[in-house]
Design a protein around this motif. Structure first.
Motif, short mmCIF file in Angstrom:
data_model
loop_
_atom_site.label_atom_id
_atom_site.label_comp_id
_atom_site.label_asym_id
_atom_site.label_seq_id
_atom_site.Cartn_x
_atom_site.Cartn_y
_atom_site.Cartn_z
N ALA A 1 6.13 -9.59 28.59
CA ALA A 1 6.11 -8.82 27.35
C ALA A 1 5.29 -9.56 26.31
N LYS A 2 4.29 -8.88 25.77
CA LYS A 2 3.49 -9.43 24.68
C LYS A 2 4.00 -8.78 23.40
N VAL A 3 4.48 -9.59 22.47
CA VAL A 3 5.16 -9.07 21.29
C VAL A 3 4.44 -9.51 20.01
N TRP A 4 4.15 -8.53 19.15
CA TRP A 4 3.61 -8.79 17.82
C TRP A 4 4.66 -8.38 16.80
N LEU A 5 4.97 -9.28 15.89
CA LEU A 5 6.01 -9.04 14.90
C LEU A 5 5.41 -9.14 13.50
N THR A 6 5.65 -8.14 12.68
CA THR A 6 5.17 -8.15 11.29
C THR A 6 6.31 -7.74 10.37
N PRO A 7 6.28 -8.17 9.11
CA PRO A 7 7.29 -7.69 8.17
C PRO A 7 7.14 -6.19 7.98
N GLY A 8 8.25 -5.48 7.89
CA GLY A 8 8.17 -4.03 7.74
C GLY A 8 9.53 -3.37 7.67
N ALA A 9 9.56 -2.12 8.09
CA ALA A 9 10.76 -1.30 7.93
C ALA A 9 11.68 -1.29 9.15
N GLY A 10 11.28 -1.93 10.22
CA GLY A 10 12.15 -1.98 11.40
C GLY A 10 11.74 -1.06 12.52
N THR A 11 10.47 -0.68 12.58
CA THR A 11 10.03 0.18 13.68
C THR A 11 9.75 -0.67 14.92
N MET A 12 9.95 -0.06 16.08
CA MET A 12 9.72 -0.76 17.34
C MET A 12 8.88 0.14 18.24
N THR A 13 7.70 -0.34 18.62
CA THR A 13 6.80 0.42 19.49
C THR A 13 6.53 -0.39 20.75
N ILE A 14 6.86 0.18 21.89
CA ILE A 14 6.65 -0.49 23.17
C ILE A 14 5.73 0.37 24.01
N ASN A 15 4.61 -0.19 24.41
CA ASN A 15 3.59 0.53 25.20
C ASN A 15 3.22 1.86 24.54
N GLY A 16 3.15 1.88 23.23
CA GLY A 16 2.76 3.08 22.49
C GLY A 16 3.88 4.08 22.29
N LEU A 17 5.08 3.76 22.74
CA LEU A 17 6.23 4.67 22.61
C LEU A 17 7.32 4.01 21.77
N SER A 18 8.19 4.83 21.22
CA SER A 18 9.36 4.28 20.52
C SER A 18 10.32 3.72 21.57
N LEU A 19 11.27 2.92 21.13
CA LEU A 19 12.24 2.33 22.07
C LEU A 19 13.03 3.42 22.80
N ASP A 20 13.41 4.48 22.08
CA ASP A 20 14.18 5.56 22.70
C ASP A 20 13.35 6.31 23.75
N ALA A 21 12.08 6.52 23.45
CA ALA A 21 11.22 7.22 24.42
C ALA A 21 10.91 6.33 25.62
N TRP A 22 10.79 5.04 25.38
CA TRP A 22 10.43 4.10 26.45
C TRP A 22 11.59 3.89 27.42
#
Length: 129
Positions: A15-36
């Motif tokens: 897993a390659k992970v990029w973390l930035t300050p923000g609102a708490g969104t999570m995108t994995i392989n272009g999808l949201s966690l729920d979709a992934w």
């Protein structure tokens, strides 16, 4: 505003992970966690565990690319990557994550098949007569 990169591994997954300050969104392989992960609730909780422990679930955005393995290995690799990224983002969080075992790479991998055996250890059925 700093962008942090970390890598997490488990079994055959990376897993390659990029973390930035923000609102708490999570995108994995272009999808949201729920979709992934779909309906795999236990795996979703496992992925979110480092964020929940450090109370960072609404303060950082995560973008990740996960390769190899199945959903279980990928979820654990993502969890490892998120943990490492959080520590790079804020080194004080290591005191929370390390006792929970989130900073340690789980080194268990599938044992290779041996010649003359059915699987890694399973032998052919022995017939006495």
């Amino acid at each position: 505003m700093k962008k942090v990169y970390a890598t997490g591994r488990r079994k055959a997954s990376i897993a390659k992970v990029w973390l930035t300050p923000g609102a708490g969104t999570m995108t994995i392989n272009g999808l949201s966690l729920d979709a992934w992960l779909g309906g795999l609730e236990a795996k979703k909780l496992r992925v979110k565990q480092p964020l929940a422990l450090t109370k960072q679930d609404t303060s950082v955005n995560i973008v990740a690319t996960v390769l190899g393995g199945g959903f279980g290995g990928q979820a654990d690799a993502l969890r490892h990557g998120i943990s490492r990224a959080l520590v790079r983002f804020n080194p004080e969080l290591k005191a929370i994550l390390k006792p929970e075992g989130m900073m340690t790479r789980d080194s268990r991998v599938v044992e290779r098949k041996k010649p003359g055996k059915r699987k890694a250890r399973r032998s052919r059925q022995f017939s006495k007569r």
